[in-house]
Write a protein that holds these residues in place. Sequence first.
Motif, PDB file in Angstrom:
ATOM      1  N   TYR A 433      88.544   4.013  29.102  1.00 24.24           N
ATOM      2  CA  TYR A 433      88.478   2.849  29.981  1.00 24.24           C
ATOM      3  C   TYR A 433      88.108   3.247  31.409  1.00 24.24           C
ATOM      4  O   TYR A 433      87.756   2.381  32.223  1.00 24.24           O
ATOM      5  CB  TYR A 433      89.829   2.124  30.025  1.00 24.24           C
ATOM      6  N   ALA A 434      88.209   4.523  31.737  1.00 20.91           N
ATOM      7  CA  ALA A 434      87.992   4.976  33.116  1.00 20.91           C
ATOM      8  C   ALA A 434      86.546   4.729  33.558  1.00 20.91           C
ATOM      9  O   ALA A 434      85.614   4.731  32.746  1.00 20.91           O
ATOM     10  CB  ALA A 434      88.341   6.451  33.241  1.00 20.91           C
ATOM     11  N   HIS A 435      86.398   4.503  34.858  1.00 21.41           N
ATOM     12  CA  HIS A 435      85.091   4.350  35.509  1.00 21.41           C
ATOM     13  C   HIS A 435      84.334   3.116  35.019  1.00 21.41           C
ATOM     14  O   HIS A 435      83.105   3.047  35.157  1.00 21.41           O
ATOM     15  CB  HIS A 435      84.201   5.581  35.308  1.00 21.41           C
ATOM     16  N   THR A 436      85.039   2.165  34.431  1.00 20.23           N
ATOM     17  CA  THR A 436      84.390   0.938  33.967  1.00 20.23           C
ATOM     18  C   THR A 436      84.848  -0.227  34.831  1.00 20.23           C
ATOM     19  O   THR A 436      86.044  -0.541  34.869  1.00 20.23           O
ATOM     20  CB  THR A 436      84.717   0.656  32.496  1.00 20.23           C
ATOM     21  N   LEU A 437      83.908  -0.842  35.519  1.00 21.54           N
ATOM     22  CA  LEU A 437      84.215  -1.957  36.415  1.00 21.54           C
ATOM     23  C   LEU A 437      84.050  -3.278  35.685  1.00 21.54           C
ATOM     24  O   LEU A 437      83.146  -3.434  34.851  1.00 21.54           O
ATOM     25  CB  LEU A 437      83.300  -1.946  37.641  1.00 21.54           C
ATOM     26  N   VAL A 438      84.917  -4.214  36.001  1.00 24.05           N
ATOM     27  CA  VAL A 438      84.771  -5.593  35.551  1.00 24.05           C
ATOM     28  C   VAL A 438      84.134  -6.347  36.715  1.00 24.05           C
ATOM     29  O   VAL A 438      84.767  -6.581  37.744  1.00 24.05           O
ATOM     30  CB  VAL A 438      86.124  -6.220  35.173  1.00 24.05           C
ATOM     31  N   VAL A 439      82.871  -6.701  36.563  1.00 30.48           N
ATOM     32  CA  VAL A 439      82.109  -7.306  37.660  1.00 30.48           C
ATOM     33  C   VAL A 439      82.083  -8.825  37.479  1.00 30.48           C
ATOM     34  O   VAL A 439      81.448  -9.342  36.559  1.00 30.48           O
ATOM     35  CB  VAL A 439      80.673  -6.752  37.711  1.00 30.48           C
ATOM     36  N   ASN A 440      82.777  -9.530  38.353  1.00 30.83           N
ATOM     37  CA  ASN A 440      82.734 -10.992  38.377  1.00 30.83           C
ATOM     38  C   ASN A 440      81.632 -11.410  39.353  1.00 30.83           C
ATOM     39  O   ASN A 440      81.774 -11.215  40.565  1.00 30.83           O
ATOM     40  CB  ASN A 440      84.085 -11.551  38.816  1.00 30.83           C
ATOM     41  N   TYR A 441      80.570 -11.962  38.818  1.00 33.13           N
ATOM     42  CA  TYR A 441      79.373 -12.159  39.626  1.00 33.13           C
ATOM     43  C   TYR A 441      79.181 -13.580  40.136  1.00 33.13           C
ATOM     44  O   TYR A 441      78.247 -13.862  40.894  1.00 33.13           O
ATOM     45  CB  TYR A 441      78.130 -11.779  38.809  1.00 33.13           C
ATOM     46  N   ALA A 442      80.044 -14.518  39.765  1.00 32.86           N
ATOM     47  CA  ALA A 442      79.785 -15.929  40.077  1.00 32.86           C
ATOM     48  C   ALA A 442      79.690 -16.194  41.568  1.00 32.86           C
ATOM     49  O   ALA A 442      79.021 -17.139  42.003  1.00 32.86           O
ATOM     50  CB  ALA A 442      80.864 -16.815  39.456  1.00 32.86           C
ATOM     51  N   GLY A 443      80.359 -15.385  42.389  1.00 32.58           N
ATOM     52  CA  GLY A 443      80.321 -15.611  43.833  1.00 32.58           C
ATOM     53  C   GLY A 443      79.163 -14.945  44.534  1.00 32.58           C
ATOM     54  O   GLY A 443      79.056 -15.036  45.765  1.00 32.58           O
ATOM     55  N   LEU A 444      78.276 -14.295  43.792  1.00 30.17           N
ATOM     56  CA  LEU A 444      77.149 -13.586  44.406  1.00 30.17           C
ATOM     57  C   LEU A 444      75.915 -14.469  44.489  1.00 30.17           C
ATOM     58  O   LEU A 444      75.285 -14.774  43.482  1.00 30.17           O
ATOM     59  CB  LEU A 444      76.822 -12.326  43.599  1.00 30.17           C
ATOM     60  N   GLU A 445      75.559 -14.877  45.692  1.00 35.79           N
ATOM     61  CA  GLU A 445      74.318 -15.617  45.911  1.00 35.79           C
ATOM     62  C   GLU A 445      73.161 -14.629  45.994  1.00 35.79           C
ATOM     63  O   GLU A 445      73.352 -13.442  46.315  1.00 35.79           O
ATOM     64  CB  GLU A 445      74.405 -16.433  47.201  1.00 35.79           C
ATOM     65  N   ALA A 446      71.959 -15.116  45.737  1.00 38.45           N
ATOM     66  CA  ALA A 446      70.779 -14.244  45.762  1.00 38.45           C
ATOM     67  C   ALA A 446      70.621 -13.552  47.114  1.00 38.45           C
ATOM     68  O   ALA A 446      70.276 -12.361  47.185  1.00 38.45           O
ATOM     69  CB  ALA A 446      69.527 -15.059  45.430  1.00 38.45           C
ATOM     70  N   ALA A 447      70.903 -14.283  48.192  1.00 44.40           N
ATOM     71  CA  ALA A 447      70.737 -13.703  49.526  1.00 44.40           C
ATOM     72  C   ALA A 447      71.730 -12.587  49.800  1.00 44.40           C
ATOM     73  O   ALA A 447      71.508 -11.748  50.691  1.00 44.40           O
ATOM     74  CB  ALA A 447      70.887 -14.801  50.585  1.00 44.40           C
ATOM     75  N   ASP A 448      72.848 -12.555  49.051  1.00 45.32           N
ATOM     76  CA  ASP A 448      73.873 -11.535  49.271  1.00 45.32           C
ATOM     77  C   ASP A 448      73.589 -10.231  48.531  1.00 45.32           C
ATOM     78  O   ASP A 448      74.235  -9.205  48.812  1.00 45.32           O
ATOM     79  CB  ASP A 448      75.242 -12.052  48.799  1.00 45.32           C
ATOM     80  N   LEU A 449      72.671 -10.261  47.584  1.00 45.08           N
ATOM     81  CA  LEU A 449      72.500  -9.117  46.688  1.00 45.08           C
ATOM     82  C   LEU A 449      72.039  -7.831  47.373  1.00 45.08           C
ATOM     83  O   LEU A 449      72.580  -6.753  47.076  1.00 45.08           O
ATOM     84  CB  LEU A 449      71.547  -9.485  45.553  1.00 45.08           C
ATOM     85  N   PRO A 450      71.056  -7.863  48.290  1.00 42.45           N
ATOM     86  CA  PRO A 450      70.652  -6.589  48.920  1.00 42.45           C
ATOM     87  C   PRO A 450      71.814  -5.903  49.630  1.00 42.45           C
ATOM     88  O   PRO A 450      72.008  -4.693  49.479  1.00 42.45           O
ATOM     89  CB  PRO A 450      69.549  -7.028  49.904  1.00 42.45           C
ATOM     90  N   ARG A 451      72.591  -6.668  50.388  1.00 35.71           N
ATOM     91  CA  ARG A 451      73.721  -6.078  51.095  1.00 35.71           C
ATOM     92  C   ARG A 451      74.793  -5.606  50.110  1.00 35.71           C
ATOM     93  O   ARG A 451      75.410  -4.555  50.309  1.00 35.71           O
ATOM     94  CB  ARG A 451      74.322  -7.096  52.070  1.00 35.71           C
ATOM     95  N   ALA A 452      74.986  -6.340  49.028  1.00 31.19           N
ATOM     96  CA  ALA A 452      75.970  -5.944  48.020  1.00 31.19           C
ATOM     97  C   ALA A 452      75.594  -4.601  47.409  1.00 31.19           C
ATOM     98  O   ALA A 452      76.458  -3.727  47.220  1.00 31.19           O
ATOM     99  CB  ALA A 452      76.068  -7.018  46.936  1.00 31.19           C
ATOM    100  N   MET A 453      74.319  -4.393  47.109  1.00 30.54           N
ATOM    101  CA  MET A 453      73.892  -3.129  46.517  1.00 30.54           C
ATOM    102  C   MET A 453      74.040  -1.980  47.511  1.00 30.54           C
ATOM    103  O   MET A 453      74.373  -0.851  47.131  1.00 30.54           O
ATOM    104  CB  MET A 453      72.432  -3.232  46.042  1.00 30.54           C
ATOM    105  N   GLU A 454      73.813  -2.253  48.802  1.00 31.06           N
ATOM    106  CA  GLU A 454      73.996  -1.218  49.821  1.00 31.06           C
ATOM    107  C   GLU A 454      75.455  -0.788  49.908  1.00 31.06           C
ATOM    108  O   GLU A 454      75.773   0.402  49.999  1.00 31.06           O
ATOM    109  CB  GLU A 454      73.518  -1.739  51.187  1.00 31.06           C
ATOM    110  N   LEU A 455      76.360  -1.771  49.896  1.00 34.81           N
ATOM    111  CA  LEU A 455      77.783  -1.457  49.965  1.00 34.81           C
ATOM    112  C   LEU A 455      78.238  -0.668  48.740  1.00 34.81           C
ATOM    113  O   LEU A 455      78.986   0.313  48.857  1.00 34.81           O
ATOM    114  CB  LEU A 455      78.592  -2.753  50.087  1.00 34.81           C
TER     115      LEU A 455
END
Length: 462
Positions: A433-455
């Motif tokens: 189970y280690a190193h596996t993220l549960v990614v809840n994506y519903a709050g991610l708008e398209a405009a937020d994605l570049p900054r999200a990937m940088e973080l």
Amino acid sequence: MLTYSLEDRGGLPLYEYLYQRIREDILEGKLAAGERLPSKRALAEHLQISVITVENAYRQLEAEGFLLSRPRRGFFAAPVERLAAAPAVPAAVSRETEEPAWRLDLASGQVDVSRFPVSVWVRLTRQVLSEGGEALLTPVHRQGLPALRQAIAKDLRDRKGMAVAPEQIVVGAGAEYLYLLLAQLLAGAAFAVEDPGYPKIRQVYGKCGAACLPVPLDGQGVDLDALAASGAGVLHLSPSHHYPTGLVTPIGRRQALLRWAEGRDGVIIEDDYDSELRFTGRPIPTLQSIDDGGRVVYMNTFSQTISPSMRVGFMVLPPRLLERYRRELGFYACTVPALDQHVLARFLAGGHYDQHLSRMRKEYRLRRDRVLEAFRASSFAGRIAISEQGAGLHFLLRLDTARSDGELRRRGEALGVRLGFLSEYAARPRPDYAHTLVVNYAGLEAADLPRAMELLAEVFDE
């Protein structure tokens, strides 16, 4: 003579302010036990207020035991214990803990409420308020408003092929409240729960005194051998879209689970969490719809499809459990406000819910595709493997890293990034189970994605 600055009373009525000040003086010992207070008229003249104001204050103090009235002698301070210094309020309870303002939150199960048809909901609310009359002030049926249960039954028939009578439906304030009812209804049985699985299920059943037995999953859902070995009499599962793994239980395993329930004289609780948000193919038939033995309790909520604040859930009880529910738990009143039930009934019956679901499926499908594309085009794309089933508002992301989940979490928090891990959902952690993220994506708008990937690139950096 008692002297108080009446300009400091704020918005309090004069008599209430005077009452509070005299009460404080008695509690603090400024007015000693047995000390005579000025007459009503004398104090009124001194403070330049009406006699009736003083009389009202004195009468309230007398009623509470702070003053003693003696005929033809006046009012006297009563003996009371001196007021001790107020203890300092511990910092831990002085105020509620505020949720940090995350720059990126992938752990919370958010939904996009901005596209909810608020204008329709407002219009229906106005209709109910103008037409409801006494119905809104009358307690609803203990299992829920009949009109709402009829609308839910029709929705289940039309969208999921479930032949359900409105009388089988019990409406309650969200899934957690329904878990509480089921723990009482099935008291004495041991509850098997999926592992990994939604932690609140274990927490609620455990707090109700039920033995909660984590059962591992294999590639098809609940492991049958582990379930049989557990000795459980109740199984709680999400066969149409498991959270958080996304597994869908195939028909063969579903039939085997029904045979287990029949042979064990057991009960299956089918928690149909977020199954409406399936983006490819037809909806998965429910376990309840193939249950010929009356072994399945079906439950669902509107938290994912409308809003988490919509605390309305429901369960469908098979006939024999329904009779038991009415006999043993029928004294419970319905916990959902009548207004909410009336409006939701019209929202369902008028076709607005279907229209909203259709719009949100399209929106979430587009959002999911954009999010997956952003991850696959990221600087860390070569170190991740994504697992998703074309349904729901989350997916699993396995990261190739030497860092522990705890270290990744701390690195994220330092950057204002909230991460959720599969290991957090496991009652019995396993190395895979280690190193596996549960990614809840519903709050991610398209405009937020570049900054999200940088973080995330900063968090994942080796």
